[in-house]
Design an enzyme around this catalytic site. Structure first.
Site, mmCIF file in Angstrom:
data_model
loop_
_atom_site.group_PDB
_atom_site.id
_atom_site.type_symbol
_atom_site.label_atom_id
_atom_site.label_comp_id
_atom_site.label_asym_id
_atom_site.label_seq_id
_atom_site.Cartn_x
_atom_site.Cartn_y
_atom_site.Cartn_z
ATOM 1 N N GLY A 29 43.006 -0.394 16.146
ATOM 2 C CA GLY A 29 42.720 -1.430 17.148
ATOM 3 C C GLY A 29 41.218 -1.665 17.201
ATOM 4 O O GLY A 29 40.450 -0.713 17.260
ATOM 5 N N ASP A 74 40.242 2.877 24.193
ATOM 6 C CA ASP A 74 41.065 3.806 24.974
ATOM 7 C C ASP A 74 40.312 5.019 25.540
ATOM 8 O O ASP A 74 40.779 5.653 26.476
ATOM 9 C CB ASP A 74 42.237 4.317 24.137
ATOM 10 C CG ASP A 74 43.311 3.267 23.920
ATOM 11 O OD1 ASP A 74 43.121 2.129 24.391
ATOM 12 O OD2 ASP A 74 44.338 3.580 23.294
ATOM 13 N N ARG A 104 46.842 3.518 25.290
ATOM 14 C CA ARG A 104 48.136 3.952 24.729
ATOM 15 C C ARG A 104 48.718 5.208 25.410
ATOM 16 O O ARG A 104 49.778 5.158 26.013
ATOM 17 C CB ARG A 104 47.945 4.219 23.248
ATOM 18 C CG ARG A 104 49.176 4.088 22.406
ATOM 19 C CD ARG A 104 48.882 4.551 21.015
ATOM 20 N NE ARG A 104 47.938 3.709 20.292
ATOM 21 C CZ ARG A 104 48.291 2.705 19.492
ATOM 22 N NH1 ARG A 104 49.558 2.422 19.327
ATOM 23 N NH2 ARG A 104 47.381 2.020 18.846
HETATM 24 N N1 LIG Z 1 47.924 10.924 9.463
HETATM 25 C C1 LIG Z 1 47.298 9.942 8.806
HETATM 26 N N2 LIG Z 1 46.957 10.101 7.513
HETATM 27 C C2 LIG Z 1 46.337 9.116 6.831
HETATM 28 N N3 LIG Z 1 46.004 7.931 7.371
HETATM 29 C C3 LIG Z 1 46.316 7.722 8.654
HETATM 30 C C4 LIG Z 1 46.971 8.704 9.446
HETATM 31 N N4 LIG Z 1 47.147 8.201 10.701
HETATM 32 C C5 LIG Z 1 46.636 6.959 10.678
HETATM 33 N N5 LIG Z 1 46.122 6.666 9.469
HETATM 34 C C6 LIG Z 1 45.528 5.396 9.029
HETATM 35 O O1 LIG Z 1 44.676 4.878 10.048
HETATM 36 C C7 LIG Z 1 45.129 3.574 10.443
HETATM 37 C C8 LIG Z 1 44.784 3.316 11.895
HETATM 38 O O2 LIG Z 1 45.461 4.248 12.725
HETATM 39 P P1 LIG Z 1 46.001 3.840 14.186
HETATM 40 O O3 LIG Z 1 46.577 5.076 14.789
HETATM 41 O O4 LIG Z 1 46.862 2.644 14.070
HETATM 42 O O5 LIG Z 1 44.711 3.310 14.958
HETATM 43 P P2 LIG Z 1 43.464 4.081 15.575
HETATM 44 O O6 LIG Z 1 42.615 4.578 14.469
HETATM 45 O O7 LIG Z 1 42.778 3.009 16.356
HETATM 46 O O8 LIG Z 1 43.992 5.186 16.429
HETATM 47 C C9 LIG Z 1 46.622 3.604 10.112
HETATM 48 O O9 LIG Z 1 47.145 2.322 9.948
HETATM 49 C C10 LIG Z 1 46.627 4.370 8.796
HETATM 50 O O10 LIG Z 1 46.258 3.539 7.719
HETATM 51 O O1 LIG Z 2 46.697 -4.019 18.506
HETATM 52 P P1 LIG Z 2 48.046 -3.661 18.991
HETATM 53 O O2 LIG Z 2 48.962 -3.336 17.864
HETATM 54 O O3 LIG Z 2 48.598 -4.656 19.942
HETATM 55 O O4 LIG Z 2 47.913 -2.275 19.765
HETATM 56 C C1 LIG Z 2 47.728 -2.120 21.131
HETATM 57 C C2 LIG Z 2 47.144 -0.756 21.352
HETATM 58 O O5 LIG Z 2 45.824 -0.719 20.816
HETATM 59 C C3 LIG Z 2 44.896 -0.314 21.815
HETATM 60 O O6 LIG Z 2 44.346 -1.490 22.391
HETATM 61 C C4 LIG Z 2 43.797 0.502 21.195
HETATM 62 O O7 LIG Z 2 44.343 1.655 20.589
HETATM 63 P P2 LIG Z 2 43.848 2.212 19.186
HETATM 64 O O8 LIG Z 2 42.360 2.208 19.236
HETATM 65 O O9 LIG Z 2 44.438 3.586 19.066
HETATM 66 O O10 LIG Z 2 44.336 1.302 18.101
HETATM 67 C C5 LIG Z 2 45.749 0.415 22.856
HETATM 68 O O11 LIG Z 2 45.156 0.400 24.131
HETATM 69 C C6 LIG Z 2 47.037 -0.352 22.797
HETATM 70 O O12 LIG Z 2 48.132 0.466 23.146
HETATM 71 MG MG LIG Z 3 44.588 5.573 18.429
#
Ligand SMILES: Nc1ncnc2c1ncn2[C@@H]1O[C@H](COP(=O)(O)OP(=O)(O)O)[C@@H](O)[C@H]1O
Ligand SMILES: O=P(O)(O)OC[C@H]1O[C@](O)(COP(=O)(O)O)[C@@H](O)[C@@H]1O
Ligand SMILES: [Mg+2]
Length: 323
Positions: free
Chosen positions: A14, A130, A174
């Site tokens: 995000g 977040d 989240r």
């Molecule tokens: N366990 C993991 N191992 C490798 N890559 C990961 C893993 N978890 C997340 N990622 C990568 O990081 C990206 C972003 O993670 P996500 O949880 O959607 O958002 P954020 O980094 O904002 O928490 C995922 O789409 C994936 O490509």
């Molecule tokens: O962009 P999306 O898929 O609508 O995701 C919404 C989620 O992303 C956030 O805005 C930011 O979360 P991350 O930084 O983990 O991606 C959360 O607050 C929310 O639950």
């Molecule tokens: Mg996250």
């Protein structure tokens, strides 16, 4: 002698306000210290497609004040697999890139950790509204998101007071109640519902009845999305307090946009420069953060396996002051 010569930067997960200021700091500090700096478009998705370009001083001009991310962001399933991670590391090696700075949330950090296992030096920067990342007091974007929520609640207060209504405001975060907590304290919300603190709807309704009985003209309930939907909270409230006629506002992605606050820009600038210097000094697989004003680098594994503690003192203060 620097431990890295060519570095790349990407934004992932995000997006958050201040990511651009962080990209700018990485590029300008990297160039200042004599490195070549590359940008990866669309997070790990772009990495796997070799969507990589060289950046210069001017490529990050006029972005410090902009929300979103000029590098764009993505979520990428393929990168969760070992094959995806090996492919990503090979693409970087083929280009002679030895260090990668990942700006994102906890998921993006896990990706950076996996890349470091494939021999790439990595640094994580906390880019998420977040504030759910441990070993940093603040994440980049959190302060701006809280300001957006507070601004919205100021407006809601005006109309809610006129009609003696209660307002239920659903905010992002989240699994983390920090946006709700900090916006709640700053806006004088009567009730703050977060996943970290158990609550009882009977007590919430009773407190609201008391507030109206004692002359309050409105009541604000902030609901962190990790608790559930604002509409569901409203339905439960009306069952217990039928004369109450609440209105629900879901702030949604508005919280992720807009010009970053000075706090977020400065945090991003400091952390971006710090991450570059950490790589130059030979550090890898670290998450950069700020604790009590000091910049720190902590093992990514420790960060992703530690839940950020919830600030109960602040929560109790918010409730105490909103009587
Ligand atoms: N366990 C993991 N191992 C490798 N890559 C990961 C893993 N978890 C997340 N990622 C990568 O990081 C990206 C972003 O993670 P996500 O949880 O959607 O958002 P954020 O980094 O904002 O928490 C995922 O789409 C994936 O490509
Ligand atoms: O962009 P999306 O898929 O609508 O995701 C919404 C989620 O992303 C956030 O805005 C930011 O979360 P991350 O930084 O983990 O991606 C959360 O607050 C929310 O639950
Ligand atoms: Mg996250």
């Amino acid at each position: 002698m620097t431990a890295v010569k060519k570095i790349a930067v990407l934004t992932s997960g995000g997006d958050s306000q201040g990511m651009n200021a962080a990209v700018r700091a990485v590029v300008r500090s990297g160039l200042y210290f004599g490195l070549e700096v590359y940008g990866v478009q669309r997070g790990y998705h772009g990495l796997l497609n070799d969507d990589i370009f060289q950046m210069d001083l001017r490529s990050v001009g006029d972005i410090i004040h902009r929300g979103g991310t000029v590098l764009q962001s993505a979520r990428c399933k393929e990168f969760r697999t070992l094959e995806g991670q090996q492919k990503g590391a090979q693409i970087l090696r083929d280009r002679g890139i030895d260090g990668l700075i990942v700006i994102g949330g906890d998921g993006s950090y896990q990706g950076a950790n996996k890349l470091s296992q494939q021999g790439i030096k990595t640094m994580g920067l906390p880019g998420t509204i977040d504030n759910d990342i441990s070993f940093t007091d603040y994440t980049i974007g959190f302060d701006t998101a809280v300001s957006v929520v507070v601004d919205a609640i100021n407006k809601l207060r005006d109309t809610m007071s006129s009609h003696e209504r209660s307002s239920i405001v659903e905010v992002m975060g989240r699994h983390c109640g920090d946006i709700a907590l900090h916006a709640g304290l700053a806006s004088g919300a009567e009730t703050i519902l977060v996943p970290e603190v158990e609550f009882n709807m009977d007590e919430v309704a009773e407190r609201m009845k008391q507030n109206f009985a004692h002359g309050k003209r409105h009541s604000i309930i902030i609901v962190a999305e990790g608790v559930g939907r604002g509409e569901d909270v409203a339905a439960e409230l009306v069952k217990r307090f039928p004369t109450n006629d609440p209105r629900v506002t879901v702030l949604g992605h508005i919280q992720r946009g807009g010009t970053p606050t000075a706090f977020d820009r400065n945090l991003a600038s400091r952390l971006g420069d710090f991450a570059v210097r950490q790589l130059i000094e030979g550090q890898s697989d670290k998450a950069c953060g700020i604790i009590k004003g000091e910049l720190v680098a902590t093992d990514i594994n420790t960060v992703v396996n530690t839940k950020k503690p919830f600030n109960m003192d602040l929560y109790e203060l918010a409730i105490r002051l909103s009587q």
